[in-house]
Design a protein around this motif. Structure first.
Motif: not given
Length: 185
Positions: A49, A109, A112-117, A120
């Motif tokens: 991460q 990315c 992926e940002s859907v799962r890692h705000p 975003r």
């Protein structure tokens, strides 16, 4: 290539991500691609991460620098043809060479940002010279909602870039001209 080790690792991570996708982005893969001893990337970015966050921050920094440079070299277009030409040149940058690599990494990315705000928040569109040029062009035509139209036009352009990266091909001036004409209506 930058001298700062963290920057080198983040730049290399962008390339690895663009080449191999999210599953291929590992500390070891970055070490190999950078030509560094095993364990180097994890010494700077302990977790995956942390590596991904550094990659996204670097990606945004590179994109912002590119857009600011375009803004320094570009005046507000005098007419729609100049705007179309400017957007077409920018799109070409996004579909070829290093721009293509960054575009592929950016879209990966974004998903992926859907799962890692937290990603975003880093990837959120920012004010920049390129966006201001489009806004100022539309505002100069007396459009009261130039801000909304700017976002819509640039989102459509982004969608065309995404489509061509996924499906191949290029974005034609005619496609861009049609989007600009729609923004001006």
């Amino acid at each position: 290539m930058p001298d700062d080790r963290r920057t080198v690792l983040a730049d290399t991570a962008i390339a690895v991500l663009a080449e191999t996708g999210m599953r291929g982005l590992t500390h070891r893969a970055v070490d190999r691609a950078a030509g560094l001893p095993p364990g180097t990337t994890s010494a700077y970015y302990r977790t995956r991460q942390a590596l991904l966050t550094a990659l996204v921050r670097r990606l945004v920094a590179l994109d912002q620098a590119e857009l600011e440079e375009i803004g320094r070299r570009t005046q507000v277009p005098r007419d729609a043809d100049e705007l179309v030409a400017g957007i077409a040149a920018f799109v070409e940058l996004r579909l070829t060479g290093e721009g293509r690599q960054r575009s592929l990494a950016r879209y990966t990315c974004a998903v992926e940002s859907v799962r890692h705000p937290e990603l975003r928040e880093i990837l959120a569109p920012r004010e920049n010279a390129g966006r201001r040029i489009v806004h100022d062009f539309l505002a100069a035509r007396g459009l009261a909602d130039a801000g909304t139209r700017t976002v819509t036009l640039l989102t459509c352009i982004d969608g065309l870039v995404f489509d061509r990266l996924v499906n191949g091909g290029s974005v034609s001036d005619a496609e861009i001209r049609q989007l600009v004409a729609t923004a001006l209506r």
